[in-house]
Design a protein around this motif. Structure first.
Motif, short mmCIF file in Angstrom:
data_model
loop_
_atom_site.label_atom_id
_atom_site.label_comp_id
_atom_site.label_asym_id
_atom_site.label_seq_id
_atom_site.Cartn_x
_atom_site.Cartn_y
_atom_site.Cartn_z
N VAL A 1 4.74 -3.23 -11.22
CA VAL A 1 3.87 -2.27 -11.90
C VAL A 1 2.51 -2.90 -12.18
CG1 VAL A 1 3.57 -0.94 -14.01
CG2 VAL A 1 5.78 -0.93 -12.86
N GLU A 2 2.51 -4.17 -12.52
CA GLU A 2 1.25 -4.84 -12.84
C GLU A 2 0.41 -5.14 -11.60
OE1 GLU A 2 -0.34 -8.94 -15.04
OE2 GLU A 2 1.76 -8.33 -15.20
N ASN A 3 1.04 -5.39 -10.46
CA ASN A 3 0.30 -5.96 -9.33
C ASN A 3 0.16 -5.09 -8.09
OD1 ASN A 3 -0.23 -8.85 -10.23
ND2 ASN A 3 1.97 -8.70 -10.60
N VAL A 4 1.00 -4.09 -7.91
CA VAL A 4 0.95 -3.31 -6.68
C VAL A 4 -0.25 -2.37 -6.71
CG1 VAL A 4 2.12 -1.47 -5.39
CG2 VAL A 4 3.41 -3.47 -6.16
N PRO A 5 -1.10 -2.39 -5.70
CA PRO A 5 -2.28 -1.51 -5.71
C PRO A 5 -1.95 -0.05 -5.43
CG PRO A 5 -2.23 -2.84 -3.71
CD PRO A 5 -1.13 -3.36 -4.58
N ALA A 6 -0.88 0.23 -4.71
CA ALA A 6 -0.47 1.60 -4.46
C ALA A 6 0.11 2.22 -5.73
CB ALA A 6 0.58 1.63 -3.34
N PRO A 7 0.27 3.53 -5.78
CA PRO A 7 0.96 4.13 -6.93
C PRO A 7 2.32 3.48 -7.14
CG PRO A 7 -0.06 5.85 -5.61
CD PRO A 7 -0.22 4.56 -4.84
N CYS A 8 2.57 3.00 -8.36
CA CYS A 8 3.81 2.28 -8.65
C CYS A 8 4.25 2.62 -10.06
CB CYS A 8 3.60 0.77 -8.51
SG CYS A 8 5.09 -0.21 -8.82
N LYS A 9 5.49 3.04 -10.19
CA LYS A 9 6.07 3.37 -11.49
C LYS A 9 7.37 2.59 -11.66
CE LYS A 9 2.82 6.46 -11.83
NZ LYS A 9 1.65 6.25 -12.74
N GLY A 10 7.61 2.12 -12.90
CA GLY A 10 8.78 1.31 -13.17
C GLY A 10 9.62 1.85 -14.30
N ILE B 1 4.16 17.57 -2.40
CA ILE B 1 4.17 18.55 -3.49
C ILE B 1 3.43 17.96 -4.69
CG2 ILE B 1 5.65 19.82 -5.10
CD1 ILE B 1 7.79 19.85 -2.89
N LYS B 2 2.49 18.66 -5.22
CA LYS B 2 1.68 18.18 -6.33
C LYS B 2 2.44 18.37 -7.65
CE LYS B 2 -1.93 17.30 -3.71
NZ LYS B 2 -2.42 15.91 -3.47
N ASN B 3 3.36 17.45 -7.91
CA ASN B 3 4.20 17.58 -9.11
C ASN B 3 3.80 16.61 -10.22
OD1 ASN B 3 5.12 15.12 -8.14
ND2 ASN B 3 7.13 15.88 -7.52
N GLY B 4 2.75 15.84 -10.02
CA GLY B 4 2.26 14.94 -11.06
C GLY B 4 2.98 13.62 -11.17
N ALA B 5 3.80 13.28 -10.19
CA ALA B 5 4.56 12.02 -10.27
C ALA B 5 3.63 10.82 -10.39
CB ALA B 5 5.46 11.88 -9.05
N GLU B 6 2.46 10.92 -9.78
CA GLU B 6 1.53 9.79 -9.84
C GLU B 6 0.94 9.61 -11.23
OE1 GLU B 6 -1.00 13.22 -8.13
OE2 GLU B 6 1.12 12.69 -8.41
N ASP B 7 1.07 10.63 -12.09
CA ASP B 7 0.54 10.54 -13.45
C ASP B 7 1.60 10.21 -14.48
OD1 ASP B 7 -2.04 11.26 -12.55
OD2 ASP B 7 -1.45 13.37 -12.54
N ASP B 8 2.83 9.98 -14.04
CA ASP B 8 3.88 9.58 -14.98
C ASP B 8 3.53 8.25 -15.63
OD1 ASP B 8 5.28 11.84 -14.30
OD2 ASP B 8 6.77 10.82 -13.06
N GLN C 1 0.81 -1.22 0.00
CA GLN C 1 0.00 0.00 0.00
C GLN C 1 0.85 1.27 0.00
OE1 GLN C 1 -3.35 0.04 -0.27
NE2 GLN C 1 -3.40 -2.21 -0.37
N THR C 2 2.17 1.12 -0.06
CA THR C 2 3.09 2.25 -0.04
C THR C 2 3.56 2.54 -1.47
OG1 THR C 2 3.86 1.63 2.16
CG2 THR C 2 5.28 3.10 0.91
N PRO C 3 3.55 3.79 -1.92
CA PRO C 3 4.01 4.10 -3.28
C PRO C 3 5.43 3.58 -3.54
CG PRO C 3 2.88 5.99 -2.36
CD PRO C 3 3.02 5.00 -1.24
N VAL C 4 5.61 2.97 -4.72
CA VAL C 4 6.88 2.33 -5.08
C VAL C 4 7.37 2.87 -6.42
CG1 VAL C 4 8.04 0.16 -5.65
CG2 VAL C 4 6.27 0.19 -3.88
N LEU C 5 8.63 3.32 -6.45
CA LEU C 5 9.33 3.60 -7.70
C LEU C 5 10.38 2.51 -7.85
CD1 LEU C 5 9.96 5.35 -10.17
CD2 LEU C 5 11.46 6.75 -8.72
N ILE C 6 10.25 1.68 -8.88
CA ILE C 6 11.09 0.50 -9.02
C ILE C 6 11.93 0.62 -10.30
CG2 ILE C 6 9.06 -0.72 -9.98
CD1 ILE C 6 12.06 -2.38 -8.18
#
Length: 672
Positions: free
Chosen positions: A255-264, A300-307, A234-239
């Motif tokens: 990226v396929e399976n983590v329910p939290a925000p996840c970017k690879g 900070i609302k920098n849009g990282a979740e929308d990458d 449930q914790t955001p992950v950058l992998i």
């Protein structure tokens, strides 16, 4: 590569901040933070590993942590219990004690007057593993993690087993840790360094046989494997991952399976941080990390979740090069993963027209055939390392020599080329003449001149054909259907090139040999390829930059050699690696450190029981009149029924031998 010396915040540093755990064990931390952090608290970023902050990872630490701290974070580099300048003893990798300590450290950091209460965790390899594991445990203060070169599955995708096959590096990694963990704390920081050192040496575990004995996916391997329950993530992950590293599968899985925000993000890299890794291009890992921390630790609302969900360097056809400094290609950005731009292409395996011992693959269902896999034991000497670290010929070389020894199925030359993104799946109908055995598949790009470049590989211990939790030996002569995935890939095949699937039942020293030189008979199969369409240059990462490198003096230069020996009298082959890192003095605190290692992997082409691995690791530390040295020597051999692991650890203070311990362990071969 840009070296940055000016940052928004002036950074102060503490060499040895003590973190005392509930059982009284004191962990040592090196800390960088803005000078006004007590007045204006900042988020904390933790890196927690056993690799010694005082000398081991110091060169990379000094390029990363001051950089991040200079942008308004407290960066804490902690030596794990039993390592470096921390107290206690370490029993194994990824233990519950290790994770309990991590959770306690995260809580402690969140309550410091200079911390805002938000904590992030980052790391590569071991540190990448345990920050995913910390996210799995959900400590309240942990708000995001950045993981590099790690795994979701400790059995299927780590250095011990792959596809149920026992990896040669299971032994190699045991030898590494026997050496790494043998060093004392720095006497400048610990007056009781010698007592701590002796306690460590007495308790030092020889882990290779312990791991080798666990030949099915049971509770030991499932512990610490976050893929056992992705819902807990449930914790955001950058992998991050690298195509030249053998942890490339993790990124797509998370990226396929983590329910939290996840970017690879996956580049062409070896087992290093992406701002320094080869092959190039390197990218601005630290800028991307700051973007992640700013979003999830500072809000900070920098849009990282929308990458884009998944950014990959799609490598282009190139000549094979085990020392490639650059890999041509382009960045592909997938908004979602799995991607709607990927579709399956099924190629059926069949007998070749002109060569009865080889095969072909195309979209037409093949006529009945029976082809044999009975490869010599020395096949695989140019397979490369499990996790290559640099440019010392550690990546896969030209595969054509191994191809000539393998059962190969070739496609037709591609007139328009082909883009691949994802994992290929191989299905085989086969029988074995032995109860224990494995099959390795290499997907290769074959150029018009015959050069063969490995795109991806995969393997299956045939005892694991139905279940990795409950393996069972093959019934000789019985035909079975098996299926397994090759590693993830992103690859553009050039026009005029063709694909090859090369099959073997040996792969030395990547995989430890089966007890008998077996024969597999293949009577059918197919390869499903993940074909990608429509990609252009779709992502432009920031350029690589870092803080000033460490200040040091080279006392003695090192030298690395890597070569293959053929004994013309005995007929044996050996892969030999000699890596002398030299010695260097840290100009900040005067500690001189050095390391030398040698590996020898020897085998006879006709005898799997001739396999022998010998590793020697030496560690050196000194300052003025004080000096210590440790030497770990390890050997692995096998009989038809057992795997034998021997080791000896010695330590010297000055010229005096002060410690010696020997191990001799035999592990039953139940499924390998």
């Amino acid at each position: 590569m840009t070296i940055k010396t000016e940052f928004p915040c002036r950074v102060i540093e503490q060499d040895d901040m003590g973190i005392v755990l509930s059982d009284g064990c004191r962990l040592s931390a090196r800390v960088w933070m803005p000078e006004d952090a007590v007045a204006n608290p900042v988020p904390a970023v933790l890196e927690y590993i056993p690799y010694r902050k005082r000398d081991g990872t110091l060169p990379r630490d000094e390029m990363m942590h001051p950089y991040v701290a200079g942008h308004g974070y407290a960066c804490i580099r902690v030596d794990m219990r039993g390592n470096g300048d921390s107290e206690g003893l370490m029993e194994d990798e990824y233990t519950q004690v290790e994770m309990d300590d991590a959770v306690a450290v995260i809580d402690w950091l969140s309550r410091q007057p200079w911390c805002s209460g938000a904590v992030g965790m980052m790391g590569k390899s071991w540190g990448g593993f345990n920050c995913l594991q910390a996210a799995f445990h959900q400590p309240p203060a942990l708000k995001a993690v950045i993981s590099v070169c790690s795994t979701t599955d400790r059995f299927a995708d780590d250095i011990h087993f792959k596809g149920g096959c026992l990896l040669g590096e299971n032994f190699g990694w045991g030898a590494v840790m026997l050496s790494y963990s043998s060093r004392p704390p720095d006497p400048m920081l610990r007056s009781d360094w010698r007592k701590m050192w002796m306690e460590r040496l007495e308790a030092e575990p020889w882990l290779a046989p312990r791991w080798a004995a666990l030949q099915e996916c049971g509770a030991y391997w499932k512990h610490g494997s976050v893929g056992e329950d992705y819902a807990r993530m449930q914790t955001p992950v950058l992998i991050w991952g690298g195509w030249a590293d053998n942890y490339m599968n993790t990124v797509a899985h998370l990226v396929e399976n983590v329910p939290a925000p996840c970017k690879g993000i996956v580049g062409p890299w070896v087992h290093q941080y992406p701002h320094t890794a080869v092959p190039g291009p390197q990218v601005g890992f630290l800028q991307q990390a700051l973007r992640w921390w700013d979003r999830w630790l500072k809000g900070i609302k920098n849009g990282a979740e929308d990458d884009p969900a998944y950014c990959v360097w799609m490598m282009h056809s190139a000549p094979p090069d085990a020392c490639a400094k650059e890999r041509p290609g382009h960045w592909v950005a997938e908004v979602e993963w799995p991607s709607p731009r990927v579709s399956p292409l099924v190629l059926h395996l069949g007998a070749g027209v002109s060569n009865a011992s080889q095969g072909k693959m195309d979209e037409q269902v093949a006529d009945a055939f029976a082809l044999t896999i009975a490869t010599p034991q020395h096949l695989g000497l140019k397979a490369g390392e499990f996790f290559p670290m640099g440019l010392n010929a550690e990546m896969p070389g030209d595969q054509r020599e191994d191809d000539a020894l393998s059962l190969c199925f070739d496609g037709d030359p591609m007139e328009a080329g082909l883009d691949l993104l994802g994992a290929a799946e191989l299905r085989l109908r086969l029988s074995s003449d032995k109860p224990l055995g494995f099959v390795v598949a290499r997907l290769c790009d074959v150029a018009p001149d015959g050069a063969s470049l490995r795109i991806a590989h995969g393997m299956l211990n045939l005892c694991h054909r139905d279940s990795r939790e409950h393996p069972s030996p093959m019934v000789p002569g019985q035909v079975v259907e098996v299926a397994f995935s090759l590693d993830q890939m992103a690859y553009r095949l050039a026009p005029g090139h063709r694909l090859r699937i090369a099959l073997s039942n040996s792969y030395w020293p990547f995989v430890w040999p089966s007890p008998g030189a077996g024969r597999l008979t293949v009577t059918g199969g197919s390869l499903t390829l993940p074909v990608h369409s429509g990609s252009t240059a779709e992502w432009l990462p920031p350029p690589a930059e870092h803080a000033q490198p460490w200040q040091h003096r080279v006392v003695r230069s090192g030298k690395t050699r890597r070569f293959i020996e053929e004994d013309l009298i005995t007929g044996t082959y050996a892969l030999v690696v000699q890596d002398d890192l030299g010695d260097a003095e840290n100009l900040s605190h005067g500690l001189c450190s050095g390391e030398t290692m040698s590996e020898r992997w020897e085998i006879h082409p006709e005898d799997p029981l001739s396999a022998k691995a010998e590793h020697i690791w030496e560690q050196r530390l000194s300052r003025g009149a004080w000096s210590i040295r440790t030497c770990a020597e390890a050997e692995m051999t096998a009989t038809a029924t057992h795997l034998r692991h021997r080791a000896v650890l010695r330590a010297w203070e000055g010229d005096e031998l002060v410690f010696e311990k020997m191990w001799d362990d035999s592990v039953p071969r139940r499924f390998v």
